[in-house]
Scaffold this active site. Structure first.
Site, PDB file in Angstrom:
ATOM      1  CB  SER A   1     -10.277  10.449 -12.384  1.00 15.89           C
ATOM      2  OG  SER A   1     -10.094  10.644 -11.003  1.00 15.89           O
TER       3      SER A   1
ATOM      4  NE  ARG B   1       1.679  -3.242  -3.067  1.00 19.19           N
ATOM      5  CZ  ARG B   1       1.193  -4.232  -2.315  1.00 19.19           C
ATOM      6  NH1 ARG B   1      -0.107  -4.445  -2.256  1.00 19.19           N
ATOM      7  NH2 ARG B   1       2.001  -4.995  -1.629  1.00 19.19           N
TER       8      ARG B   1
ATOM      9  CG  HIS C   1      -4.689  11.831   1.571  1.00 17.92           C
ATOM     10  ND1 HIS C   1      -4.766  10.451   1.621  1.00 17.92           N
ATOM     11  CD2 HIS C   1      -5.442  12.286   2.606  1.00 17.92           C
ATOM     12  CE1 HIS C   1      -5.519  10.100   2.645  1.00 17.92           C
ATOM     13  NE2 HIS C   1      -5.941  11.186   3.263  1.00 17.92           N
TER      14      HIS C   1
ATOM     15  N   GLY D   1       6.254   6.953   5.760  1.00 20.49           N
ATOM     16  CA  GLY D   1       5.107   7.253   6.639  1.00 20.49           C
ATOM     17  C   GLY D   1       3.925   7.517   5.729  1.00 20.49           C
TER      18      GLY D   1
END
Ligand code: GRF
Length: 196
Positions: A15, A93, A111, A145
Protein backbone atom coordinates in the site's frame (compact mmCIF):
# COMPACT_ATOMS: atom_id res chain seq x y z
CA UNK A 1 15.26 18.73 -14.60
CA UNK A 2 15.36 14.94 -15.01
CA UNK A 3 13.43 13.17 -12.32
CA UNK A 4 15.46 11.13 -9.85
CA UNK A 5 15.18 7.38 -10.31
CA UNK A 6 13.70 5.49 -7.38
CA UNK A 7 13.27 1.79 -6.68
CA UNK A 8 10.71 0.58 -4.17
CA UNK A 9 11.44 -2.71 -2.44
CA UNK A 10 8.54 -4.63 -0.93
CA UNK A 11 7.67 -7.97 0.60
CA UNK A 12 3.88 -7.87 0.79
CA UNK A 13 0.73 -5.79 0.48
CA UNK A 14 2.36 -2.75 -1.11
CA UNK A 15 0.00 0.00 0.00
CA UNK A 16 2.93 2.38 0.54
CA UNK A 17 4.22 1.42 -2.91
CA UNK A 18 0.82 2.41 -4.30
CA UNK A 19 0.97 5.76 -2.50
CA UNK A 20 4.43 6.41 -3.98
CA UNK A 21 3.29 5.38 -7.48
CA UNK A 22 0.28 7.69 -7.24
CA UNK A 23 2.43 10.61 -6.07
CA UNK A 24 5.01 10.01 -8.80
CA UNK A 25 2.27 9.96 -11.45
CA UNK A 26 2.27 13.74 -11.07
CA UNK A 27 4.95 15.10 -13.42
CA UNK A 28 5.77 17.76 -10.83
CA UNK A 29 6.91 15.08 -8.35
CA UNK A 30 10.74 15.18 -8.29
CA UNK A 31 11.15 11.40 -8.65
CA UNK A 32 9.88 8.60 -10.80
CA UNK A 33 9.32 5.09 -9.49
CA UNK A 34 11.36 3.21 -12.07
CA UNK A 35 11.67 -0.23 -10.53
CA UNK A 36 9.79 -2.37 -8.04
CA UNK A 37 11.54 -5.31 -6.41
CA UNK A 38 9.95 -7.92 -4.20
CA UNK A 39 11.77 -10.65 -2.33
CA UNK A 40 8.50 -12.60 -2.25
CA UNK A 41 7.00 -13.95 -5.48
CA UNK A 42 3.49 -13.80 -3.97
CA UNK A 43 3.68 -10.18 -2.78
CA UNK A 44 0.29 -8.60 -3.52
CA UNK A 45 2.00 -5.25 -4.13
CA UNK A 46 3.52 -6.54 -7.38
CA UNK A 47 0.15 -5.95 -9.05
CA UNK A 48 0.50 -2.20 -8.47
CA UNK A 49 3.73 -2.17 -10.49
CA UNK A 50 1.82 -3.90 -13.28
CA UNK A 51 -1.06 -1.41 -13.04
CA UNK A 52 1.33 1.51 -13.37
CA UNK A 53 3.42 -0.18 -16.06
CA UNK A 54 6.57 -0.12 -13.95
CA UNK A 55 9.19 -2.86 -14.33
CA UNK A 56 8.98 -5.30 -11.44
CA UNK A 57 11.42 -8.00 -10.45
CA UNK A 58 11.16 -10.80 -7.95
CA UNK A 59 14.46 -11.50 -6.26
CA UNK A 60 13.53 -14.33 -3.95
CA UNK A 61 15.97 -14.48 -1.05
CA UNK A 62 15.21 -18.18 -0.56
CA UNK A 63 16.90 -18.91 -3.92
CA UNK A 64 20.26 -17.70 -2.65
CA UNK A 65 22.75 -19.56 -0.46
CA UNK A 66 23.41 -16.51 1.72
CA UNK A 67 22.57 -12.87 2.29
CA UNK A 68 25.65 -11.63 0.43
CA UNK A 69 24.65 -13.33 -2.83
CA UNK A 70 21.02 -12.15 -2.48
CA UNK A 71 22.18 -8.60 -1.93
CA UNK A 72 24.69 -8.78 -4.79
CA UNK A 73 21.81 -9.61 -7.15
CA UNK A 74 19.70 -6.84 -5.62
CA UNK A 75 22.54 -4.37 -6.08
CA UNK A 76 23.08 -5.41 -9.72
CA UNK A 77 19.37 -4.99 -10.49
CA UNK A 78 19.41 -1.48 -8.99
CA UNK A 79 22.56 -0.46 -10.86
CA UNK A 80 21.27 -1.89 -14.14
CA UNK A 81 18.12 0.23 -13.80
CA UNK A 82 20.21 3.34 -12.95
CA UNK A 83 18.49 3.68 -9.61
CA UNK A 84 19.57 6.57 -7.38
CA UNK A 85 17.28 6.19 -4.36
CA UNK A 86 15.77 3.16 -2.66
CA UNK A 87 12.51 3.20 -0.71
CA UNK A 88 11.92 0.21 1.50
CA UNK A 89 8.17 -0.24 1.89
CA UNK A 90 7.24 -3.21 3.99
CA UNK A 91 10.44 -5.02 3.01
CA UNK A 92 10.85 -7.72 5.63
CA UNK A 93 14.57 -8.50 5.33
CA UNK A 94 17.36 -6.81 7.23
CA UNK A 95 19.99 -5.41 4.87
CA UNK A 96 23.62 -6.01 5.76
CA UNK A 97 26.08 -3.27 6.63
CA UNK A 98 28.11 -3.70 3.37
CA UNK A 99 24.97 -3.26 1.23
CA UNK A 100 23.88 -0.23 3.25
CA UNK A 101 27.38 1.23 2.92
CA UNK A 102 27.14 1.02 -0.90
CA UNK A 103 23.88 2.99 -0.78
CA UNK A 104 24.67 5.20 2.21
CA UNK A 105 22.24 8.11 2.53
CA UNK A 106 20.17 6.77 -0.40
CA UNK A 107 17.97 4.20 1.35
CA UNK A 108 14.76 5.26 3.07
CA UNK A 109 12.37 3.22 5.16
CA UNK A 110 8.96 3.81 6.66
CA UNK A 111 8.13 2.49 10.09
CA UNK A 112 4.68 2.58 11.71
CA UNK A 113 5.65 4.25 14.99
CA UNK A 114 7.18 7.45 16.23
CA UNK A 115 10.76 6.21 16.37
CA UNK A 116 12.80 5.78 18.48
CA UNK A 117 9.70 4.43 20.28
CA UNK A 118 8.62 0.92 19.30
CA UNK A 119 11.13 -0.34 16.73
CA UNK A 120 10.90 -3.87 15.34
CA UNK A 121 7.73 -5.93 14.98
CA UNK A 122 4.28 -5.85 16.65
CA UNK A 123 4.56 -2.11 16.77
CA UNK A 124 0.91 -1.29 17.46
CA UNK A 125 0.67 -3.91 20.20
CA UNK A 126 3.74 -2.31 21.76
CA UNK A 127 2.15 1.16 21.54
CA UNK A 128 -1.14 -0.03 23.10
CA UNK A 129 0.69 -1.89 25.88
CA UNK A 130 2.69 1.25 26.69
CA UNK A 131 -0.53 3.29 26.89
CA UNK A 132 0.72 6.10 24.67
CA UNK A 133 -1.88 8.66 23.64
CA UNK A 134 -0.29 9.39 20.30
CA UNK A 135 1.43 7.19 17.76
CA UNK A 136 2.33 7.71 14.13
CA UNK A 137 4.91 6.87 11.54
CA UNK A 138 8.50 7.72 10.70
CA UNK A 139 10.43 7.96 7.46
CA UNK A 140 14.12 7.53 8.16
CA UNK A 141 17.40 6.80 6.44
CA UNK A 142 18.42 3.17 6.72
CA UNK A 143 21.55 2.47 8.68
CA UNK A 144 22.95 -0.78 10.02
CA UNK A 145 20.62 -1.52 12.95
CA UNK A 146 16.89 -2.18 12.86
CA UNK A 147 14.77 0.98 12.55
CA UNK A 148 17.64 3.25 13.44
CA UNK A 149 19.00 5.95 11.16
CA UNK A 150 18.43 9.66 10.91
CA UNK A 151 14.77 10.65 10.97
CA UNK A 152 13.55 12.47 7.86
CA UNK A 153 9.95 13.15 8.87
CA UNK A 154 7.17 11.93 11.12
CA UNK A 155 3.37 12.14 11.27
CA UNK A 156 1.34 11.84 14.46
CA UNK A 157 -2.07 10.19 14.96
CA UNK A 158 -4.08 9.89 18.17
CA UNK A 159 -4.50 6.59 19.98
CA UNK A 160 -8.21 6.34 20.83
CA UNK A 161 -9.60 4.69 23.99
CA UNK A 162 -11.04 1.61 22.29
CA UNK A 163 -8.27 1.08 19.76
CA UNK A 164 -7.15 -2.39 18.85
CA UNK A 165 -3.85 -3.06 17.12
CA UNK A 166 -5.85 -3.28 13.87
CA UNK A 167 -7.71 0.01 14.24
CA UNK A 168 -4.54 1.82 15.26
CA UNK A 169 -2.62 0.24 12.37
CA UNK A 170 -5.27 1.44 9.91
CA UNK A 171 -5.09 5.01 11.23
CA UNK A 172 -1.28 5.01 11.12
CA UNK A 173 -1.28 3.49 7.62
CA UNK A 174 -3.39 6.36 6.29
CA UNK A 175 -0.78 8.76 7.67
CA UNK A 176 2.01 6.65 6.13
CA UNK A 177 0.49 7.05 2.68
CA UNK A 178 0.75 10.83 2.94
CA UNK A 179 4.08 10.95 4.76
CA UNK A 180 6.21 8.68 2.55
CA UNK A 181 5.73 10.52 -0.77
CA UNK A 182 6.12 13.88 0.98
CA UNK A 183 9.34 12.81 2.74
CA UNK A 184 10.78 11.35 -0.47
CA UNK A 185 10.01 14.54 -2.40
CA UNK A 186 11.52 16.61 0.38
CA UNK A 187 14.87 14.81 0.51
CA UNK A 188 15.22 14.55 -3.26
CA UNK A 189 14.46 18.23 -3.74
CA UNK A 190 17.01 19.03 -1.06
CA UNK A 191 19.66 16.79 -2.64
CA UNK A 192 19.01 18.32 -6.08
CA UNK A 193 19.24 21.85 -4.69
CA UNK A 194 22.67 21.02 -3.24
CA UNK A 195 23.87 19.71 -6.58
CA UNK A 196 23.32 22.96 -8.49
C1 GRF B 1 3.78 -0.47 6.83
O1 GRF B 1 3.05 -0.33 8.00
C2 GRF B 1 5.18 0.04 6.99
O2 GRF B 1 5.29 1.10 7.89
C3 GRF B 1 5.89 -1.17 7.56
O3 GRF B 1 5.32 -2.27 6.90
C4 GRF B 1 4.00 -1.93 6.48
C5 GRF B 1 3.97 -2.16 5.00
O4 GRF B 1 2.68 -2.02 4.48
N1 GRF B 1 7.32 -1.06 7.37
P1 GRF B 1 2.45 -1.98 2.91
O5 GRF B 1 3.08 -3.25 2.34
O6 GRF B 1 3.13 -0.75 2.38
O7 GRF B 1 0.97 -1.94 2.71
Amino acid sequence: MNRSRVAVIISGRGSNLLALLQAAADPAFPAGIDLVISNRPQAAGLMFAKQFNIPAQVIDHTNFPDKASFEATLHDALITAHIEWICLAGFMRILSAPFIEKWRGRILNIHPSLLPAFPGLHVHEQALAAGVKFSGCTVHYVEAGVDTGKIIDQAVVPVLPHDTAESLAARVLEAEHMLYPAALAQIISLANAHQV
